[in-house]
Design a protein around this motif. Structure first.
Motif, PDB file in Angstrom:
ATOM      1  N   LEU A 192      74.972  28.924  70.848  1.00 31.07           N
ATOM      2  CA  LEU A 192      73.757  29.659  71.223  1.00 31.07           C
ATOM      3  C   LEU A 192      72.664  29.515  70.175  1.00 31.07           C
ATOM      4  O   LEU A 192      71.479  29.453  70.517  1.00 31.07           O
ATOM      5  CB  LEU A 192      74.084  31.131  71.463  1.00 31.07           C
ATOM      6  N   SER A 193      73.038  29.463  68.907  1.00 31.07           N
ATOM      7  CA  SER A 193      72.018  29.293  67.869  1.00 31.07           C
ATOM      8  C   SER A 193      71.329  27.944  68.009  1.00 31.07           C
ATOM      9  O   SER A 193      70.119  27.817  67.792  1.00 31.07           O
ATOM     10  CB  SER A 193      72.628  29.448  66.472  1.00 31.07           C
ATOM     11  N   GLU A 194      72.092  26.928  68.413  1.00 32.59           N
ATOM     12  CA  GLU A 194      71.494  25.605  68.626  1.00 32.59           C
ATOM     13  C   GLU A 194      70.559  25.625  69.831  1.00 32.59           C
ATOM     14  O   GLU A 194      69.468  25.041  69.792  1.00 32.59           O
ATOM     15  CB  GLU A 194      72.587  24.554  68.806  1.00 32.59           C
ATOM     16  N   VAL A 195      70.973  26.297  70.900  1.00 32.49           N
ATOM     17  CA  VAL A 195      70.094  26.440  72.059  1.00 32.49           C
ATOM     18  C   VAL A 195      68.801  27.149  71.671  1.00 32.49           C
ATOM     19  O   VAL A 195      67.696  26.722  72.019  1.00 32.49           O
ATOM     20  CB  VAL A 195      70.798  27.225  73.189  1.00 32.49           C
TER      21      VAL A 195
ATOM     22  N   ASN B  36      66.266  25.106  69.810  1.00 29.25           N
ATOM     23  CA  ASN B  36      65.556  24.160  70.672  1.00 29.25           C
ATOM     24  C   ASN B  36      64.600  24.845  71.641  1.00 29.25           C
ATOM     25  O   ASN B  36      63.582  24.265  72.041  1.00 29.25           O
ATOM     26  CB  ASN B  36      66.565  23.337  71.487  1.00 29.25           C
ATOM     27  N   ALA B  37      64.931  26.079  72.030  1.00 30.42           N
ATOM     28  CA  ALA B  37      64.208  26.721  73.134  1.00 30.42           C
ATOM     29  C   ALA B  37      63.099  27.673  72.698  1.00 30.42           C
ATOM     30  O   ALA B  37      62.090  27.799  73.392  1.00 30.42           O
ATOM     31  CB  ALA B  37      65.199  27.485  74.022  1.00 30.42           C
ATOM     32  N   VAL B  38      63.283  28.358  71.584  1.00 29.19           N
ATOM     33  CA  VAL B  38      62.316  29.377  71.158  1.00 29.19           C
ATOM     34  C   VAL B  38      61.382  28.778  70.118  1.00 29.19           C
ATOM     35  O   VAL B  38      61.818  28.372  69.038  1.00 29.19           O
ATOM     36  CB  VAL B  38      63.029  30.615  70.583  1.00 29.19           C
TER      37      VAL B  38
ATOM     38  N   LEU C 121      72.256  32.862  78.669  1.00 25.50           N
ATOM     39  CA  LEU C 121      71.265  31.810  78.903  1.00 25.50           C
ATOM     40  C   LEU C 121      70.438  32.084  80.149  1.00 25.50           C
ATOM     41  O   LEU C 121      69.230  31.821  80.184  1.00 25.50           O
ATOM     42  CB  LEU C 121      71.948  30.451  79.015  1.00 25.50           C
ATOM     43  N   LEU C 122      71.094  32.601  81.187  1.00 27.61           N
ATOM     44  CA  LEU C 122      70.360  32.910  82.413  1.00 27.61           C
ATOM     45  C   LEU C 122      69.308  33.987  82.146  1.00 27.61           C
ATOM     46  O   LEU C 122      68.143  33.839  82.535  1.00 27.61           O
ATOM     47  CB  LEU C 122      71.332  33.364  83.504  1.00 27.61           C
ATOM     48  N   LYS C 123      69.700  35.049  81.479  1.00 26.26           N
ATOM     49  CA  LYS C 123      68.755  36.126  81.181  1.00 26.26           C
ATOM     50  C   LYS C 123      67.683  35.675  80.188  1.00 26.26           C
ATOM     51  O   LYS C 123      66.530  36.113  80.249  1.00 26.26           O
ATOM     52  CB  LYS C 123      69.504  37.350  80.641  1.00 26.26           C
ATOM     53  N   LEU C 124      68.049  34.793  79.260  1.00 21.77           N
ATOM     54  CA  LEU C 124      67.080  34.282  78.293  1.00 21.77           C
ATOM     55  C   LEU C 124      65.931  33.568  78.987  1.00 21.77           C
ATOM     56  O   LEU C 124      64.778  33.632  78.524  1.00 21.77           O
ATOM     57  CB  LEU C 124      67.781  33.331  77.315  1.00 21.77           C
TER      58      LEU C 124
END
Length: 239
Positions: free
Chosen positions: A98-101, A104-106, A140-143
């Motif tokens: 999740l930290s890697e996601v 990349n995402a935020v 991830l869905l809620k994010l």
């Protein structure tokens, strides 16, 4: 400008022999990157390197120039001590993923209190629960809501999900449409809170397939996003 703010560690990369470059999502200033000089060798310094494990919640005292450059952190201390996220093998693997996601995402270099609160409360929930095998899917869905591409819930009765525009529809209209068991699971998760996750039973094939669909959804909607390298480790730990 000197500021005191809560922050969540997204990454810490060794720089040279004794320095760390730390990326944090802060409550008051959004995404910030700090250069911590000598932190890996200093035993008497205020700031301890152990604070910067993935997704640790800390309180930061820093000088922010807000010019997109490396910032200066004057002090840091633990804000919330996790019970299991860094000691439970499965949870620590999920945290790494999740930290890697999130790295990349935020990318917001400004305050987003709603996103910060979501990250803070969901991680605290994850830390205190035992049955969490599907946490990363709902996380991830809620994010995606806070990143601007949450699926169109009112139309979720339809059997096809269009990854391009995040809507449900009656028939497939392009190659980015999905109409398999992933859609059924997506429809169910859209009406699920974290406390209800334990009622959803999935085998590893279904879980992995749905995660791949979610990551493809992220790739479509976030420029430069790519599947995390730690995905293989996550799949291995659940196998």
């Amino acid at each position: 400008m000197s500021i005191t703010t809560k922050g969540i560690v997204f990454s810490a990369i060794k720089y040279g022999e004794a320095d760390l470059i730390v990326k944090c999502f802060t409550q008051k200033s959004g995404l910030k990157t700090y250069l911590l000089r000598g932190v890996l060798k200093s035993r008497k310094g205020k700031i301890k390197a152990s604070l910067f494990q993935p997704l640790t919640q800390i309180e930061i005292v820093a000088n922010h120039k807000d010019k997109g450059t490396l910032e200066y952190m004057k002090d840091a201390k633990l804000e919330n001590m996790y019970q299991s996220l860094h000691t439970n093998v499965v949870k620590s693997t999920v945290v790494m993923f999740l930290s890697e996601v999130l790295r990349n995402a935020v990318r917001e270099e400004e305050a987003n209190p709603a996103l910060y609160n979501y990250l803070e409360t969901s991680l605290e929930w994850f830390d205190t629960q035992e049955k969490t095998v599907n946490f990363h899917l709902l996380f991830l869905l809620k994010l995606s809501r806070y990143l601007g591409f949450y699926p169109d819930v009112p139309l979720r009765k339809y059997p096809v999900f269009n990854l391009l525009d995040g809507t449900f529809q009656e028939v497939e209209t392009n190659d980015a449409c999905v109409s398999d068991e992933n859609v059924v699971l997506l429809q169910r998760l859209l009406g699920t809170d974290f406390d209800e996750l334990s009622s959803i039973k999935l085998n590893q094939v279904t879980r992995s397939g749905f995660l791949l669909m979610l990551l493809s959804y992220y790739e479509i909607h976030l420029q430069g996003f790519h599947k995390p390298k730690s995905l293989a480790v996550l799949n291995e730990i659940y196998n």
